[in-house]
Design a protein around this motif. Structure first.
Motif, PDB file in Angstrom:
ATOM      1  N   ALA B  16       0.629  -1.170  -0.115  1.00  0.00           N
ATOM      2  CA  ALA B  16      -0.039   0.100  -0.024  1.00  0.00           C
ATOM      3  C   ALA B  16       1.001   1.489  -0.053  1.00  0.00           C
ATOM      4  O   ALA B  16       0.529   2.635  -0.871  1.00  0.00           O
ATOM      5  N   GLU B  18       3.864   1.550  -1.241  1.00  0.00           N
ATOM      6  CA  GLU B  18       5.126   1.267  -2.533  1.00  0.00           C
ATOM      7  C   GLU B  18       4.456   2.066  -3.386  1.00  0.00           C
ATOM      8  O   GLU B  18       4.219   3.188  -3.867  1.00  0.00           O
ATOM      9  N   ALA B  19       2.483   1.812  -3.007  1.00  0.00           N
ATOM     10  CA  ALA B  19       1.510   2.358  -4.148  1.00  0.00           C
ATOM     11  C   ALA B  19       1.574   3.701  -4.205  1.00  0.00           C
ATOM     12  O   ALA B  19       1.021   4.043  -5.076  1.00  0.00           O
ATOM     13  N   ALA B  20       0.915   4.276  -3.320  1.00  0.00           N
ATOM     14  CA  ALA B  20       0.972   5.463  -3.036  1.00  0.00           C
ATOM     15  C   ALA B  20       1.847   6.340  -3.297  1.00  0.00           C
ATOM     16  O   ALA B  20       1.634   7.591  -3.766  1.00  0.00           O
ATOM     17  N   GLY B  22       4.500   5.941  -5.511  1.00  0.00           N
ATOM     18  CA  GLY B  22       4.486   5.795  -7.092  1.00  0.00           C
ATOM     19  C   GLY B  22       3.747   7.027  -7.116  1.00  0.00           C
ATOM     20  O   GLY B  22       3.629   7.346  -8.600  1.00  0.00           O
ATOM     21  N   LEU B  23       2.781   6.931  -6.535  1.00  0.00           N
ATOM     22  CA  LEU B  23       1.006   7.842  -7.560  1.00  0.00           C
ATOM     23  C   LEU B  23       1.827   9.128  -6.306  1.00  0.00           C
ATOM     24  O   LEU B  23       1.788   9.961  -7.742  1.00  0.00           O
ATOM     25  N   ARG B  25       4.873  10.265  -6.384  1.00  0.00           N
ATOM     26  CA  ARG B  25       6.066  10.561  -7.355  1.00  0.00           C
ATOM     27  C   ARG B  25       5.552  11.427  -8.851  1.00  0.00           C
ATOM     28  O   ARG B  25       5.567  12.062  -9.229  1.00  0.00           O
ATOM     29  N   SER B  26       5.091  10.542  -9.264  1.00  0.00           N
ATOM     30  CA  SER B  26       3.722  10.776 -10.672  1.00  0.00           C
ATOM     31  C   SER B  26       3.092  11.828 -10.109  1.00  0.00           C
ATOM     32  O   SER B  26       3.349  12.496 -11.302  1.00  0.00           O
ATOM     33  N   PHE B  27       2.882  12.681  -9.007  1.00  0.00           N
ATOM     34  CA  PHE B  27       2.291  14.073  -9.420  1.00  0.00           C
ATOM     35  C   PHE B  27       3.451  14.797  -9.416  1.00  0.00           C
ATOM     36  O   PHE B  27       3.010  15.727  -9.843  1.00  0.00           O
ATOM     37  N   GLY B  28       4.531  14.375  -9.065  1.00  0.00           N
ATOM     38  CA  GLY B  28       5.811  15.029  -9.246  1.00  0.00           C
ATOM     39  C   GLY B  28       6.435  15.772  -7.449  1.00  0.00           C
ATOM     40  O   GLY B  28       6.959  16.819  -7.654  1.00  0.00           O
ATOM     41  N   LEU B 107      -7.245   4.997  -4.001  1.00  0.00           N
ATOM     42  CA  LEU B 107      -6.455   5.874  -3.535  1.00  0.00           C
ATOM     43  C   LEU B 107      -7.233   6.994  -5.154  1.00  0.00           C
ATOM     44  O   LEU B 107      -7.082   5.651  -6.489  1.00  0.00           O
ATOM     45  N   PRO B 109      -7.073   9.697  -7.461  1.00  0.00           N
ATOM     46  CA  PRO B 109      -5.429   9.746  -8.220  1.00  0.00           C
ATOM     47  C   PRO B 109      -6.132  11.931  -7.456  1.00  0.00           C
ATOM     48  O   PRO B 109      -5.259  12.201  -7.099  1.00  0.00           O
ATOM     49  N   GLU B 110      -6.990  11.945  -8.017  1.00  0.00           N
ATOM     50  CA  GLU B 110      -7.030  13.161  -8.652  1.00  0.00           C
ATOM     51  C   GLU B 110      -7.482  14.080  -7.234  1.00  0.00           C
ATOM     52  O   GLU B 110      -7.496  14.766  -6.626  1.00  0.00           O
ATOM     53  N   LEU B 113      -4.066  14.446  -4.900  1.00  0.00           N
ATOM     54  CA  LEU B 113      -3.430  15.081  -5.725  1.00  0.00           C
ATOM     55  C   LEU B 113      -4.156  16.636  -4.574  1.00  0.00           C
ATOM     56  O   LEU B 113      -3.556  17.490  -4.309  1.00  0.00           O
TER      57      LEU B 113
END
Lengths: 539, 128
Positions: B16, B18-20, B22-23, B25-28, B107, B109-110, B113
């Motif tokens: 959980a 690591e998944a969070a 990753g997400l 990081r993908s937001f920057g 989660l 993503p929007e 974020l």
């Protein structure tokens, strides 16, 4: 001889169908002994008059009236459940006896005067007493004789409420009519009384006839003696006999100690069936309450276990699923960037693969958990399982008037198996036997569990009942799923038994018990046998 | 990216967190992960953390307890609670206690974020 006795609707816990237990017979004999002794005690004083005690007559009449009416109401309720014409006859007897006591008391010399009513003729009270005294034993006799015949199917179709209403109306009409007849034809009445308190020679026919009717009733009940009600009605008739003896032969006429003692016996006599009915009702109520509680507990346990299990599974599976969704979203976002970061996408996909494997291993773990539950084998003493179950079911059996016996081999070898499952098997078979016995009314309800060593390396367990037995057509299929003879059964119990016994390397079958009932038997390999088998199987 | 705001993720389930991460990081954003609340408290990342994403149910200190402790010690960090079991009572209590968001897994993503942005924009001073 494939003809079976037709089993009536089963009401195993009704007084009028419950078989006689030894304890009930003993209690009845005890009550009778006490009443006989009470009669003997009054004998020396029987002739002593109690002057002006007629003021107590209305109180006595009210007591008898109320007790008889309540008894009649309970018997009518029993009739509405069971639709036995015999019980209806008995209810009429109590209704008649209760209703007739009112005109008897109101015409009693001195009573009417004190109540401001016109005094009735000298012969009126005695004539009403005669009708009442002969009517009740006659209807008990009708009850005893009617029980022999099957209920009329036409009759069973009628609405019981209409029958009850009609019966009550008819009895009231008859009592009213008889009273009117007696009151208006004083001159035509037999001359039973020479004055207010003393009888004439004509009266002697009355107690003799009443005693003859009581005797006939007693004889008929003794011959039938099928149910608890029969036994207590015999006590009632005996009490009536004592009452008649006291009134007619031992007392010195009305209002003497013997006469009043007789009246007291009359009240006791009227109360016996009422007390027994109420006691049985309480027992029934207790049983009902207990079974509802047990059912609710079982359901709660099932739901709790099921709820806990599904919550665990849901959590264990949801966790990796949620991570997979999050990882997939992250991967999509990395791909959607102007310069997709493939290393991050790869990392997200790898995490998804891991989560997928994790979910699979969770499911495998759940499966293994159940497998482990069924394959857990320990050393089991079958006798201990049987003893536990018998102890647990004892009160249930006692309420059903079932005699439980065990015949356990003390040198029984242990078996290897799952104790919970094996206990469930024996418990199912015992419960089935108890159910099968609930229909039995004409013989002892006997349940016997035996254990023995069937051969050098097998244990044999038999559950025997004296119940209705099995239909030969059904016997072939009884262990198949959804085969049931019970209205509320799922037909899963015996199928479960067979699958458990066979999984344990045993065999289960059913056979007829002599002269009545069924025997369920199963064998299990003893622990040593199973070990030697597995030892050989291993190279 | 040393100037990127740091998002600290506390979850006892490795997959959980690591998944969070990753997400996130993908937001920057930069992400740091911790298996327990104690591990996070013992790290040197508290002062750098712009937003704390904590699981509600954890052995030892739970997400709401961690938030309450940070508030009590005078070092509040804007917090997003995440959970596998949506519970209105826990949600209401947490939001009342000043938690920025209460999100359920998986989660969105929007949503995540938006919550993180709200944490960063609001800063440590805001709590309500």
């Amino acid at each position: 001889m494939s003809v079976r006795p037709k089993v009536r609707e089963d009401h195993p816990f009704l007084l009028s169908t419950a078989p006689v237990s030894r304890a009930q017979s003993r209690a009845a004999s005890g009550v009778l002994g006490l009443l006989g002794a009470a009669m003997l005690v009054t004998v020396p004083f029987a002739q002593v008059p109690i002057d002006n005690s007629q003021v107590l007559v209305p109180a006595y009449a009210i007591a008898v009236f109320i007790v008889d009416l309540i008894t009649a109401a309970l018997l009518l309720a029993m009739y509405s459940v069971q639709r036995s014409r015999a019980v209806l006859a008995l209810a009429i007897g109590y209704l008649f006896s209760g209703a007739m006591v009112l005109p008897w008391a109101l015409t009693f010399p001195g009573v009417a005067q004190s109540l401001g009513l016109p005094e009735a003729g000298l012969q009126t009270t005695a004539a009403i007493a005669t009708l009442r005294r002969l009517g009740f034993p006659l209807l008990v006799l009708a009850y005893a004789l009617m029980k022999e015949t099957d209920p009329d199917p036409q009759h069973a179709l009628e609405s019981e409420r209409r029958v009850i209403a009609g019966t009550v109306a008819a009895v009231i009409a008859i009592v009213g009519g008889l009273t009117w007849l007696v009151l208006t034809s004083e001159d035509a009445l037999p001359r039973f009384m020479q004055d207010e308190n003393r009888v004439t020679a004509h009266w002697r026919y009355v107690p003799v006839s009443a005693m003859a009717l009581c005797g006939a009733g007693l004889f008929a009940l003794w011959v039938r003696r099928r149910c608890v009600l029969d036994i207590w009605l015999m006590v009632v008739l005996c009490t009536l006999l004592i009452e008649i003896i006291l009134l007619a032969y031992l007392s010195s006429g009305r209002l003497s100690i013997g006469w009043w003692a007789g009246r007291l016996f009359g009240v006791v006599s009227a109360s016996i069936v009422l007390v027994v009915l109420l006691a049985e009702t309480m027992t029934l109520y207790a049983r009902l309450a207990r079974s509802i509680l047990a059912e609710r507990r079982a359901r709660e346990t099932r739901l709790t276990a099921l709820g806990a299990l599904s919550a665990t599974i849901a959590h264990e599976i949801n966790q990796p699923l949620a991570s997979m969704v999050t990882n997939a979203n992250a991967g999509l976002r990395w791909l959607g960037r102007p310069d997709p970061d493939l290393a991050e996408v790869r990392a997200a996909l790898e995490r998804i693969v891991d989560d997928g494997h994790r979910s699979a291993s969770v499911i495998e773990g759940i499966r293994a958990m159940f497998k482990k539950g069924t394959q857990e084998r320990v050393c089991v003493n079958v006798n201990d399982l049987v003893t536990d179950i018998i102890r647990r079911d004892l009160s249930e059996a006692k309420l059903g008037r079932i005699t439980m016996q065990t015949d356990l081999d003390p040198h029984l070898p242990a078996v290897t198996g799952n104790p919970v499952q094996l206990q469930q098997v024996i418990s199912n078979l015992v419960a089935n036997a108890i159910d099968a016995l609930s229909n039995v009314t004409d013989r002892e309800r006997l349940l016997r569990v035996r254990s023995s060593q069937s051969d050098a390396d097998h244990v044999l367990v038999s559950v025997e009942d004296s119940g209705t037995g099995l239909d030969p057509a059904l016997r072939e299929r009884i262990f198949e799923p959804f085969q049931t003879t019970k209205t509320d059964g799922m037909g899963m119990g015996l199928m479960f038994c067979r699958s458990v016994i066979e999984a344990h390397g045993g065999r289960i079958w059913v056979m007829d018990n002599a002269p009545n009932g069924a025997i369920f038997r199963f064998t299990l390999p003893s622990a040593e046998e199973l070990m030697s088998l597995t030892g050989e199987a291993t190279p | 990216m040393p100037d990127d705001p740091l998002i600290s993720i506390v979850d006892d389930h490795e997959s959980a967190r690591e998944a969070a991460a990753g997400l996130v990081r993908s937001f920057g954003f930069a992400a740091a992960t911790f298996g327990t609340a104690a591990g996070f408290l013992a790290s040197g990342d508290l002062a750098r953390t712009a937003c704390l994403v904590a699981d509600v149910r954890m052995p030892g200190m739970s997400g709401p307890e961690l938030h309450a402790l940070l508030v009590a010690t005078g070092t509040p960090i804007p917090t997003v609670l995440v959970t596998g079991y949506a519970d209105h009572a826990v949600r209401d209590r947490a939001l009342k206690a000043g938690v920025r968001c209460y999100l359920t897994k998986p989660l969105d993503p929007e949503d995540l974020l938006a919550c993180i942005r709200s944490c960063i924009a609001g800063g440590a001073g805001r709590s309500g």
